[in-house]
Design a protein around this motif. Structure first.
Motif, PDB file in Angstrom:
ATOM      1  N   GLU A   1       0.924  -1.339  -0.061  1.00  0.00           N
ATOM      2  CA  GLU A   1      -0.087   0.012   0.079  1.00  0.00           C
ATOM      3  C   GLU A   1       0.817   1.226  -0.017  1.00  0.00           C
ATOM      4  OE1 GLU A   1      -2.494  -0.325   3.198  1.00  0.00           O
ATOM      5  OE2 GLU A   1      -3.402  -2.206   2.539  1.00  0.00           O
TER       6      GLU A   1
ATOM      7  N   ASP B   1      -9.045  10.179  -6.182  1.00  0.00           N
ATOM      8  CA  ASP B   1      -8.835   8.734  -6.451  1.00  0.00           C
ATOM      9  C   ASP B   1      -9.778   7.919  -5.484  1.00  0.00           C
ATOM     10  OD1 ASP B   1      -8.022   6.193  -7.343  1.00  0.00           O
ATOM     11  OD2 ASP B   1      -6.250   6.534  -6.470  1.00  0.00           O
TER      12      ASP B   1
ATOM     13  N   ASP C   1     -11.424   5.035  -5.447  1.00  0.00           N
ATOM     14  CA  ASP C   1     -11.149   3.596  -5.469  1.00  0.00           C
ATOM     15  C   ASP C   1      -9.684   3.366  -4.954  1.00  0.00           C
ATOM     16  OD1 ASP C   1      -9.920   4.212  -7.436  1.00  0.00           O
ATOM     17  OD2 ASP C   1     -11.175   2.903  -8.963  1.00  0.00           O
ATOM     18  N   ASN C   2      -9.100   4.248  -4.996  1.00  0.00           N
ATOM     19  CA  ASN C   2      -7.586   4.052  -4.400  1.00  0.00           C
ATOM     20  C   ASN C   2      -6.645   3.051  -5.131  1.00  0.00           C
ATOM     21  OD1 ASN C   2      -7.570   5.796  -2.067  1.00  0.00           O
ATOM     22  ND2 ASN C   2      -8.555   4.161  -0.999  1.00  0.00           N
ATOM     23  N   ASP C   3      -6.943   3.166  -6.559  1.00  0.00           N
ATOM     24  CA  ASP C   3      -6.236   2.248  -7.465  1.00  0.00           C
ATOM     25  C   ASP C   3      -5.086   2.917  -7.790  1.00  0.00           C
ATOM     26  OD1 ASP C   3      -7.233   4.045  -9.401  1.00  0.00           O
ATOM     27  OD2 ASP C   3      -8.354   2.501 -10.384  1.00  0.00           O
ATOM     28  N   LYS C   4      -4.543   4.047  -7.400  1.00  0.00           N
ATOM     29  CA  LYS C   4      -3.587   4.998  -7.961  1.00  0.00           C
ATOM     30  C   LYS C   4      -3.709   5.779  -9.421  1.00  0.00           C
ATOM     31  CE  LYS C   4      -0.329   2.151  -5.477  1.00  0.00           C
ATOM     32  NZ  LYS C   4       0.812   1.424  -5.315  1.00  0.00           N
TER      33      LYS C   4
END
Length: 331
Positions: free
Chosen positions: A60, A302, A304-307
């Motif tokens: 992460e 972002d 959904d925190n998928d970068k």
């Protein structure tokens, strides 16, 4: 506390002449300089395609927030790709027989030939980078280290290639490293108000001054023309946050295309409908030192925190309704 976007000086771009078209615009001084930069971005956004290195999956690690402070491709006059680690450069050599003449190397590397006269890319020696002319050429990395220039930074990053440290090292913002104050919730809510108004005014200015400069495509001109000719349009100037919020509510349709347009300007390396950390850099790098909510804002986008920031996430950050998100509007 009211803020305005500002800009710092930086190296001129190939199309820097486009920037001077805005000198006569009646924005406050800081806003005017901010717009100078985006014109340079718009003038070069359709330049050579750039291939971005495939992301490496690690534990992460928030890609949009790296203990960093900039604006990137808006406040500073920098070349497109100045912050793009995947950009390719061609060695300047007049000898047509030199194998390196048409051999491309990314930032931080230079072309050399081996014993068999075969071109190959090797890490650039930082001492070969031009000496920084002024403080404005300094850049800050996300490890809180100040480098004399982007050339010195990328040469150093190249020397760490293949290591975990090298993969995590990114150019953060323009200027020497400094303390960036925390962004409060109320300040974060104000950020898109100014940003939306700024995007709309940039497009209107491009439309007014375009003529034969090809700063906008014909399809873009048609979209902006509707905004430009709307009698209800809030004229450029220094407005209160309450007025900006009221105008967005009453003239919502005027802001839909500008938000889509900016996404298209950034989604270039490659054009895939997602904004990576590298693609955001031209907008973030110069902005962070002046707008301390920049990092938190893009990190929040972002969702959904998928970068990566998808168009739907980008539009949502600026208050555009789901039903009004249209990929065909990214033109």
């Amino acid at each position: 506390m009211k803020k305005t976007f500002s800009i710092v000086q930086g190296p001129a771009t190939a199309d820097i002449s486009l920037a001077f078209l805005l000198v006569g615009v009646t924005y406050d001084r800081k806003m005017r300089v901010w717009i100078l930069f985006v014109l340079c971005l718009a003038g070069n956004a359709f330049a050579a395609s750039i291939t971005e290195e495939p992301p490496i999956v690690e534990e992460e690690e928030p890609i949009l927030e790296e203990a960093l402070p900039e604006v990137g491709s808006n406040p500073v006059q920098v070349e497109i790709g100045e912050f793009d680690e995947a950009i390719e450069v061609v060695e300047d050599n007049l000898n047509e027989e030199n194998p390196c003449l048409n051999h491309h190397c990314k930032k931080g590397k230079v072309c050399e030939v081996d014993e068999e006269n075969t071109p190959m890319c090797v890490c650039q020696d930082p001492t070969s980078c031009p000496a920084a002319i002024g403080e404005y050429e300094h850049v800050c990395a996300n490890d809180n280290t100040t480098y004399d220039s982007s050339c010195h930074f990328f040469a150093h990053k190249c020397s760490l290639e293949g290591t975990k440290k090298g993969h995590k090292l990114h150019l953060d913002y323009i200027g020497s490293c400094k303390f960036i104050e925390p962004c409060l919730d109320v300040e974060l809510s104000e950020f898109p108000l100014r940003m939306r108004d700024w995007l709309k005014n940039v497009l209107v200015t491009l439309y007014e001054r375009d003529e034969e400069n090809n700063m906008l495509t014909e399809k873009q001109k048609l979209r902006v023309k509707k905004i430009y000719e709307n009698e209800k349009r809030l004229q450029a100037g220094e407005h209160s946050l309450d007025l900006l919020a009221h105008d967005f509510e009453k003239n919502y349709n005027m802001y839909i295309f500008p938000v889509h347009w900016q996404f298209g300007q950034l989604d270039q390396h490659p054009i895939d409908g997602f904004l990576s950390h590298t693609e955001l850099a031209p907008l973030r790098a110069p902005l962070i030192p002046m707008e301390h909510c920049t990092t938190r804002f893009f990190d929040q986008c972002d969702s959904d925190n998928d970068k990566y920031i998808a168009l739907e996430e980008w539009a949502g950050c600026f208050g555009i309704k789901d039903q009004d998100v249209d990929k065909d509007m990214v033109i």
